[in-house]
Write an enzyme that holds these catalytic residues in place. Structure first.
Site, short mmCIF file in Angstrom:
data_model
loop_
_atom_site.label_atom_id
_atom_site.label_comp_id
_atom_site.label_asym_id
_atom_site.label_seq_id
_atom_site.Cartn_x
_atom_site.Cartn_y
_atom_site.Cartn_z
N ARG A 1 -86.69 24.64 -75.56
CA ARG A 1 -87.45 25.78 -76.09
C ARG A 1 -86.64 26.73 -76.97
O ARG A 1 -87.21 27.50 -77.73
CB ARG A 1 -88.18 26.54 -74.97
CG ARG A 1 -87.31 27.19 -73.94
CD ARG A 1 -88.16 27.82 -72.82
NE ARG A 1 -87.35 28.25 -71.72
CZ ARG A 1 -86.70 29.41 -71.67
NH1 ARG A 1 -86.80 30.26 -72.65
NH2 ARG A 1 -85.96 29.72 -70.62
N HIS B 1 -81.38 32.85 -79.53
CA HIS B 1 -80.91 31.49 -79.25
C HIS B 1 -80.50 30.67 -80.49
O HIS B 1 -79.45 30.05 -80.49
CB HIS B 1 -81.96 30.71 -78.44
CG HIS B 1 -82.30 31.39 -77.15
ND1 HIS B 1 -83.60 31.69 -76.78
CD2 HIS B 1 -81.52 31.86 -76.15
CE1 HIS B 1 -83.60 32.30 -75.61
NE2 HIS B 1 -82.36 32.42 -75.20
N MET C 1 -88.31 42.28 -83.44
CA MET C 1 -87.40 42.46 -82.32
C MET C 1 -87.54 41.36 -81.27
O MET C 1 -86.91 41.42 -80.21
CB MET C 1 -87.70 43.79 -81.61
CG MET C 1 -87.30 44.99 -82.42
SD MET C 1 -88.05 46.47 -81.77
CE MET C 1 -87.18 46.65 -80.24
N GLY D 1 -97.25 28.94 -64.65
CA GLY D 1 -95.81 28.73 -64.51
C GLY D 1 -95.12 29.86 -63.76
O GLY D 1 -95.75 30.57 -62.98
N ASN D 2 -93.83 30.02 -64.03
CA ASN D 2 -93.01 31.02 -63.32
C ASN D 2 -93.60 32.43 -63.44
O ASN D 2 -93.87 33.09 -62.43
CB ASN D 2 -91.60 31.05 -63.93
CG ASN D 2 -90.93 29.69 -63.88
OD1 ASN D 2 -90.89 29.06 -62.84
ND2 ASN D 2 -90.39 29.24 -65.00
N GLY D 3 -93.77 32.85 -64.69
CA GLY D 3 -94.23 34.23 -64.92
C GLY D 3 -95.64 34.44 -64.37
O GLY D 3 -95.95 35.50 -63.81
N ASP E 1 -103.58 19.41 -63.69
CA ASP E 1 -104.39 19.72 -62.50
C ASP E 1 -103.86 20.96 -61.77
O ASP E 1 -104.08 21.12 -60.57
CB ASP E 1 -104.38 18.51 -61.55
CG ASP E 1 -102.98 18.17 -61.09
OD1 ASP E 1 -102.01 18.70 -61.69
OD2 ASP E 1 -102.83 17.40 -60.13
N GLU E 2 -103.16 21.83 -62.52
CA GLU E 2 -102.57 23.01 -61.86
C GLU E 2 -103.61 23.84 -61.10
O GLU E 2 -103.34 24.29 -59.98
CB GLU E 2 -101.87 23.90 -62.90
CG GLU E 2 -100.46 23.46 -63.22
CD GLU E 2 -99.72 24.40 -64.18
OE1 GLU E 2 -98.51 24.17 -64.36
OE2 GLU E 2 -100.31 25.33 -64.76
#
Ligand code: NAI
Length: 399
Positions: free
Chosen positions: A326, A214, A208, A11-13, A37-38
């Site tokens: 999330r 959220h 922490m 993903g992004n990270g 299938d990434e």
């Protein structure tokens, strides 16, 4: 010799970290992605070009880096071959799958890093690795070092402004001998910012985890919602009111009280780094907040939060809140429930956290707590220490 690094995730990270790491001359980077299938897609895209990483610094200046991993695969055995540092860069619900996949190929003296770990990372990792956990070091960072996103899968990702500092804690296995320094090696890979700061123990970093932010905001905003769709998507952080800020502050107080109690019960434990969320904002976003006079104002005036809205679903009549985003699906079972579990072991009452979990678990169709006790039927699917057989303060710190 080159340092071999494995990045788990697609993903992004994972895009950002693998490109940063691969752009260093002294490292060789593998990517393991088990999702759909990434791996195949990314491998094809990598054949004829590097991944482009655009880094936007806080002053608005931009840099570009080009690099690519030597291997992107779904085959865990190949991915694990010779690696010394393993980063898990996926949402917390996907950690278990990666721990189970890497366990059979795990070599002693490996560093495994949750980036971020999210609450309960160490409990789950140690439980799945079993005796092998004593031969390795398990580290976790309190958040991703940057806000980041994929612009084009397998080809282009963006890092938006690194934070100032970021906490890390680690558990060094009893027989683990790493041939390299832990914090300096991770710092090398992510670059000079954020500055990685060592937190004394892993329980402190669990208390922490930023997953605590959220749920209180969501609860404060929607607990009395009349069910009528809204015409706009409300701002999440910058729209925070006194009630929401107060709930967040009280959750933070309960976490600090948990840390203090653990210090009293267990000799030699320092939990002083479990800081209040208001103090954390003032430090972490020191240059981005324009009014630091109270927690509510600090969040309302944090530039890093420009334009971020509540998770909403668009319907024909307007917007309705999405309670399966999330902020609940990840931040309850891999966040507040874990913290509640630690507080219960410490013997600290957490009425505000309980109230929030009770509300959120209904939205999720789960049962983690009953009244004020962590005894719901779904505790086993969350990452509280109790789910891994840890029930006493001594067991928490027996690493
Ligand atoms: P992401 O949303 O990009 O992760 C998606 C990736 O996770 C997919 O590409 C896939 O590899 C994997 N995945 C998704 N669904 C899966 C499934 N059902 N089974 C197995 N694997 C699956 O995550 P991102 O943005 O890289 O964030 C990683 C962590 O960092 C999360 O915990 C997030 O909350 C946290 N974080 C992210 C920030 C950001 O700016 N992206 C900022 C601060 C924290």
């Amino acid at each position: 010799p080159k340092r071999r690094i494995l990045v788990c995730g697609g993903g992004n990270g994972a895009h950002c970290l693998s490109t940063l790491a691969a752009s260093q001359k002294n490292s060789k980077v593998h990517v393991l992605t088990l999702f759909q299938d990434e791996a195949d897609r990314w491998t094809k895209l990598c054949e004829d070009s590097d991944v482009k990483l655009t880094i936007t610094d806080l002053d608005g200046s931009q840099r570009e880096q080009f690099a690519k991993p030597t291997l992107v695969t779904k085959d865990t055995e190949k991915a694990m071959c010779g690696v010394e540092i393993i980063f898990l860069v996926v949402p917390a619900f996907a950690h278990e799958q990666y721990f189970k996949a890497i366990e059979p190929h795990f070599q002693p003296n490996t560093l495994i890093v949750g980036l971020p770990g999210q609450a309960g990372f160490e409990f789950q990792c140690r439980s799945i690795l079993g005796d092998k956990a004593n031969t390795c070091t398990i580290a976790s960072l309190e958040s991703l070092p940057w806000a980041c996103r994929i612009l084009e899968f397998g080809r282009h990702a963006q890092i938006l402004g690194a934070k100032d500092s970021l906490g890390i804690s680690y558990i060094k296995g009893k027989t683990c001998k790493l041939p390299f320094p832990i914090v300096a090696s991770i710092q090398d890979i992510i670059g000079t910012k954020p500055k990685i700061e060592e937190i004394q123990n892993y329980i402190a970093i669990n208390l922490m985890a930023k997953s605590m932010v959220h749920p209180p905001i969501l609860y404060g905003k929607w607990k009395n919602w009349d069910g009528k769709p809204l015409q706009n998507e409300p701002l999440f952080y910058q729209g925070i009111d006194e009630i929401q800020a107060d709930l967040l502050s009280q959750v933070s107080d309960e976490l600090i009280a948990t840390g203090k109690k653990l210090e009293q019960v267990k000799e030699g434990i320092d939990m002083s780094q479990v800081m209040h969320i208001y103090d954390w904002y003032k430090t972490y976003y020191k240059d981005q907040i324009t009014d630091k006079s109270c927690l509510m104002k600090a969040m309302q005036t944090n530039n890093a939060y420009d334009g971020l809205v509540h998770p909403m679903i668009k319907t024909e009549d307007g917007y309705v809140p999405n309670f399966n985003y999330r902020y609940t699906t990840e931040d309850i079972p891999f966040g507040l429930v874990v913290m509640k579990g630690i507080a219960e072991i410490a013997g600290v009452d957490t009425p505000v956290m309980d109230e929030i979990i009770l509300w959120a678990q209904k939205k999720l169709g789960k049962e983690y707590i009953v009244g004020s006790k962590l005894s719901g039927k779904d505790v086993g699917t969350a990452r509280a220490p109790q789910s891994f057989g840890l029930k006493t303060v001594d067991e928490l710190f027996d690493t």
